[in-house]
Enzyme design. Sequence first.
Site, PDB file in Angstrom:
ATOM      1  N   GLU A   1      -4.270  -6.310  16.472  1.00  0.00           N
ATOM      2  CA  GLU A   1      -2.815  -6.191  16.358  1.00  0.00           C
ATOM      3  C   GLU A   1      -2.501  -5.207  15.224  1.00  0.00           C
ATOM      4  O   GLU A   1      -3.188  -5.209  14.202  1.00  0.00           O
ATOM      5  CB  GLU A   1      -2.278  -7.576  16.015  1.00  0.00           C
ATOM      6  CG  GLU A   1      -0.837  -7.644  15.637  1.00  0.00           C
ATOM      7  CD  GLU A   1      -0.446  -9.020  15.090  1.00  0.00           C
ATOM      8  OE1 GLU A   1       0.755  -9.229  14.879  1.00  0.00           O
ATOM      9  OE2 GLU A   1      -1.336  -9.861  14.862  1.00  0.00           O
TER      10      GLU A   1
ATOM     11  N   ASP B   1     -14.456 -10.597   0.612  1.00  0.00           N
ATOM     12  CA  ASP B   1     -14.356  -9.222   0.087  1.00  0.00           C
ATOM     13  C   ASP B   1     -12.902  -9.001  -0.339  1.00  0.00           C
ATOM     14  O   ASP B   1     -12.240  -8.052   0.087  1.00  0.00           O
ATOM     15  CB  ASP B   1     -14.774  -8.222   1.175  1.00  0.00           C
ATOM     16  CG  ASP B   1     -14.985  -6.813   0.629  1.00  0.00           C
ATOM     17  OD1 ASP B   1     -14.971  -6.636  -0.609  1.00  0.00           O
ATOM     18  OD2 ASP B   1     -15.164  -5.879   1.431  1.00  0.00           O
TER      19      ASP B   1
HETATM   20  P1  ADP Z   1     -12.958  -0.169   6.565  1.00  0.00           P
HETATM   21  O1  ADP Z   1     -13.655  -1.170   7.440  1.00  0.00           O
HETATM   22  O2  ADP Z   1     -13.398   1.231   6.820  1.00  0.00           O
HETATM   23  O3  ADP Z   1     -12.990  -0.526   5.094  1.00  0.00           O
HETATM   24  P2  ADP Z   1     -10.250  -1.203   6.738  1.00  0.00           P
HETATM   25  O4  ADP Z   1     -10.407  -2.453   7.514  1.00  0.00           O
HETATM   26  O5  ADP Z   1     -10.079  -1.352   5.265  1.00  0.00           O
HETATM   27  O6  ADP Z   1     -11.432  -0.176   7.047  1.00  0.00           O
HETATM   28  O7  ADP Z   1      -9.027  -0.423   7.375  1.00  0.00           O
HETATM   29  C1  ADP Z   1      -8.682   0.901   6.972  1.00  0.00           C
HETATM   30  C2  ADP Z   1      -7.186   0.979   6.684  1.00  0.00           C
HETATM   31  O8  ADP Z   1      -6.492   0.702   7.888  1.00  0.00           O
HETATM   32  C3  ADP Z   1      -6.713  -0.073   5.689  1.00  0.00           C
HETATM   33  O9  ADP Z   1      -6.666   0.423   4.403  1.00  0.00           O
HETATM   34  C4  ADP Z   1      -5.344  -0.432   6.178  1.00  0.00           C
HETATM   35  O10 ADP Z   1      -4.378   0.353   5.540  1.00  0.00           O
HETATM   36  C5  ADP Z   1      -5.346  -0.089   7.643  1.00  0.00           C
HETATM   37  N1  ADP Z   1      -5.431  -1.302   8.500  1.00  0.00           N
HETATM   38  C6  ADP Z   1      -6.454  -2.168   8.592  1.00  0.00           C
HETATM   39  N2  ADP Z   1      -6.209  -3.121   9.507  1.00  0.00           N
HETATM   40  C7  ADP Z   1      -4.981  -2.828  10.029  1.00  0.00           C
HETATM   41  C8  ADP Z   1      -4.158  -3.433  11.028  1.00  0.00           C
HETATM   42  N3  ADP Z   1      -4.552  -4.507  11.698  1.00  0.00           N
HETATM   43  N4  ADP Z   1      -2.951  -2.856  11.274  1.00  0.00           N
HETATM   44  C9  ADP Z   1      -2.563  -1.751  10.608  1.00  0.00           C
HETATM   45  N5  ADP Z   1      -3.287  -1.131   9.656  1.00  0.00           N
HETATM   46  C10 ADP Z   1      -4.490  -1.663   9.374  1.00  0.00           C
END
Ligand code: ADP
Length: 301
Positions: free
Chosen positions: A101, A209
């Site tokens: 989502e 984390d």
């Molecule tokens: P990684 O696994 O590379 O560390 P993240 O899970 O931190 O990546 O996601 C990268 C970026 O995407 C995050 O900093 C956040 O801003 C954005 N993000 C992550 N999950 C969502 C989501 N469900 N909806 C919108 N943006 C998201």
Amino acid sequence: MITPQHFTSLESALCFLFGKGTKAERADRISGGDINEAYGLTLTGGKCIFMKTNVKENASFFTAEAAGLAAMARTKAIGTPEILGTGTDEGRTGYSFLLLEFISGEKRRADYWETLGRQLAAMHRAPTDDLIPNGKFGFACDNYIGTRRQKNTGHENWISFFRECRLEPQFRDASRYFDRADLKRTVRLLDHLDDILVEPEHPSLLHGDLWSGNVITGNDGSAWLIDPAVYVGHAEADLAMTELFGGFSPAFYDAYKEAASLQPGYGCRRDIYNLYHMLNHLNMFGRAYLSGVKRMIGHFG
Ligand code: ADP
């Protein structure tokens, strides 16, 4: 363990989830992650979803992340993005993906930090009985902390879990950075862990984390948790990590401490929990983290 649907292509995932003929009309790159590529996908009809991708050999990053998000969602304590599916697209280049989502909020509510503190305490109180096949601490599957595998073998005892599944594997890999005196200190530290740590009053599901980059604002203005490395452990370890890189407001800590009483001596144990993350950074990113690690080992060992 709840396993989300695993698809064999992005195309089949979108058709299954949103109806025949649905395509990703646009993919907007999102920055901020350390490990994966992240996108906002605009689908036929205008709906937006979130996608992370990596090479197909790393598909287990996403199945593990989805299992963690599902475990947190099951507590109903805190906002987490709905899991739409995982997949491995075997096309020409081949990649793995996680679909979630899309979370996007412009403005934080006034009680954003206070609510997060209460919600995290509620997640830490939630039952954990069926999250691990054997033992009280660990998780149903191994997962990843950054790019490194995180062992979650079930243990009956928190301190031995933390020694065997957290510190020891990181120390082993970091030993190439250590001199003889450091190595002696690490052995001493591991031998004396029972004198430094305490068993929790009850096991807790941890995000694992919990730094400020893994807290984002939802449409409702409240804090949502992303990108977990969950396991069942001592709640203190989550709280400690919020303090490692900063960014959480005093209102968060006040609300957390009001909702979940801390065992005496948390302040002395915090750096041991954070040593795990510092070692992980040393092993992932190299020498920039060595002096911090040495300082921590020197303090305890
Ligand atoms: P990684 O696994 O590379 O560390 P993240 O899970 O931190 O990546 O996601 C990268 C970026 O995407 C995050 O900093 C956040 O801003 C954005 N993000 C992550 N999950 C969502 C989501 N469900 N909806 C919108 N943006 C998201």
